[in-house]
Write an enzyme that holds these catalytic residues in place. Sequence first.
Site, PDB file in Angstrom:
ATOM      1  N   ASP A 107      34.186  30.694 -64.349  1.00  0.00           N
ATOM      2  CA  ASP A 107      34.620  31.194 -63.039  1.00  0.00           C
ATOM      3  C   ASP A 107      33.698  32.344 -62.659  1.00  0.00           C
ATOM      4  OD1 ASP A 107      35.793  32.702 -65.203  1.00  0.00           O
ATOM      5  OD2 ASP A 107      37.038  33.778 -63.755  1.00  0.00           O
ATOM      6  N   GLU A 172      38.521  34.352 -66.333  1.00  0.00           N
ATOM      7  CA  GLU A 172      38.084  35.615 -66.943  1.00  0.00           C
ATOM      8  C   GLU A 172      38.005  36.729 -65.929  1.00  0.00           C
ATOM      9  OE1 GLU A 172      35.623  38.864 -68.461  1.00  0.00           O
ATOM     10  OE2 GLU A 172      35.267  37.680 -66.679  1.00  0.00           O
TER      11      GLU A 172
HETATM   12  N1  LIG Z   1      31.244  40.988 -67.970  1.00  0.00           N
HETATM   13  C1  LIG Z   1      32.549  41.316 -68.317  1.00  0.00           C
HETATM   14  C2  LIG Z   1      33.333  41.885 -67.150  1.00  0.00           C
HETATM   15  O1  LIG Z   1      32.767  42.191 -66.115  1.00  0.00           O
HETATM   16  N2  LIG Z   1      34.660  42.000 -67.326  1.00  0.00           N
HETATM   17  C3  LIG Z   1      35.551  42.565 -66.344  1.00  0.00           C
HETATM   18  C4  LIG Z   1      36.928  42.211 -66.866  1.00  0.00           C
HETATM   19  C5  LIG Z   1      38.066  42.997 -66.312  1.00  0.00           C
HETATM   20  C6  LIG Z   1      38.520  44.166 -66.786  1.00  0.00           C
HETATM   21  N3  LIG Z   1      39.592  44.491 -66.038  1.00  0.00           N
HETATM   22  C7  LIG Z   1      39.765  43.550 -65.149  1.00  0.00           C
HETATM   23  N4  LIG Z   1      38.840  42.624 -65.331  1.00  0.00           N
HETATM   24  C8  LIG Z   1      35.332  44.054 -66.213  1.00  0.00           C
HETATM   25  O2  LIG Z   1      35.570  44.569 -65.097  1.00  0.00           O
HETATM   26  O3  LIG Z   1      34.966  44.714 -67.188  1.00  0.00           O
HETATM   27 ZN   LIG Z   2      31.738  37.617 -67.445  1.00  0.00          ZN
HETATM   28 ZN   LIG Z   3      32.371  39.182 -64.596  1.00  0.00          ZN
END
Ligand SMILES: NCC(=O)N[C@@H](Cc1c[nH]cn1)C(=O)O
Ligand SMILES: [Zn+2]
Ligand SMILES: [Zn+2]
Length: 493
Positions: A107, A172
Amino acid sequence: MSSSSTSALEIEIFQYTDAHQSDFIENLKEWVAVESNSVQPDLRKEVVRMMALAADRLAALGATVNLVNLGSHQLPDGQDLPLPPVILGELGKDPQNPTICFYGHVDVQPAKKEDGWNTDPYTLTEIDGNLYGRGATDNKGPVLAWINAMETFRALKLAMPVNFRFVIEGMEEVGSLGLENLLEEENQCFFSDVDYFVISDNLWLSNKKPALTYGSRGNACFFVEVECGSKDLHSGTFGGIIHEPLMDLITLLDSLVDPTGCIQIPGIYDSVAALREEERKLYKSIEFDLEEHKNNSGVKKFIFGTNEEILLHLWRYPSLSIHGIEGAFHEPGIKTVTPAKVIGKFSIRQVPHMDLLVVKQQVVEHLKAVFSKRNSPNKLKVSKPLGSKPWLADVNDLSYKAARRAIKTVFGEDPDFIRDGSTVPVARMFQTITQKSVMMLPIGAADDGEHSQNEKISRHNYIKGTKLFAAFFLEISKLHRHLHETSHTETNN
Ligand SMILES: NCC(=O)N[C@@H](Cc1c[nH]cn1)C(=O)O
Ligand SMILES: [Zn+2]
Ligand SMILES: [Zn+2]
């Protein structure tokens, strides 16, 4: 450049990879063309289509692929929306081989050309050696690089040196909804024979130097809602005689961090792990180009002026960011209305040994105390819709040794050992649930622009990343077999 210790087998693999660059880039083009944005509910069908494409590609390699249904989740308006399935895939069951579980997500964050992209975000476009497109580096490129590496072994009719397991998800970017339950359910089944977990969903610290990641911060996301009634009000008729929710909210948001970046919530730093001297020394030795990092960000000045302070504040201290205000007028032009309800959104990056429950309590108490000083009759509501814990690995694990060797072979230099300021919730989940080794092996460069306009992965990183994964399969296989032969001999003696 390859190091002098490159084996004939590696040379054969690398030559195949170079000769098939165009095919690998075509594969990425096909994936980037799918707008698998998990944030926007009306694009959920595209996420589901993307999961099917990823499943087909794994099946074409001979993997057994199970698309696991995760049920549905509730949207803020109360509507239920089906979650995309998670791919659990497997290939190989040779008891002599180590079993590696690779995690990735297909995603993406939202992207529109009018946000300031120079090219269409869903048409992978190569300019000056960079492949631009949403998901190119986060995370479709790295997932495909792993698959390309497997494909190379298959095409060259080489025995697979490891057994593969896959967890590929499609939620994710919105907090890996539903994944933790599945991992718990499958711990004694699908994950029972996994030796090592590998995640490739973050970036190097530098634009050019490869890295291995042994830690990431967690994240606690908060909503703070202020409401004065059921309808928006004319500011000429009611302005100056009511407590405006947006004014209350701005005061609350303004109370969170001071201009030096220090979080003002009482107690928030109390449980942060103390900095050890070896750690401080380690940070000093990392090759980190502050100017390069600043250029990548596009801002003129950071709050901190030394490498050490910057790394400490990105990796091992919490930080608080404000992301937006729902309900506030944000379009161009003038609108002389006072919104009845506004929701401020902020998050606090978590580090060891912060406790999410304690943090929530500290946030609520602080906001209530600030709010009470305003004597506002408005309704205040604070919630924490999402919370992920930080992750820290043992760099002495065999997978780190293997990855370090593979990096040296492919890139001709040793990696930086880094932590990541952002959050990959699944790293901590794998570690806590399975108690197995987890490693983050990034292939994207610091200037790839994850979540930003003009996201890219360079052709160089995508192709070398493919070679790196192939070299890693060989190295971990060698080290794992050696370890097990040695321990077997010791047991027999
Ligand atoms: N590359 C990893 C990333 O960008 N993860 C997001 C995941 C997240 C954390 N809180 C909500 N979503 C990030 O913002 O770190
Ligand atoms: Zn990612
Ligand atoms: Zn990301």
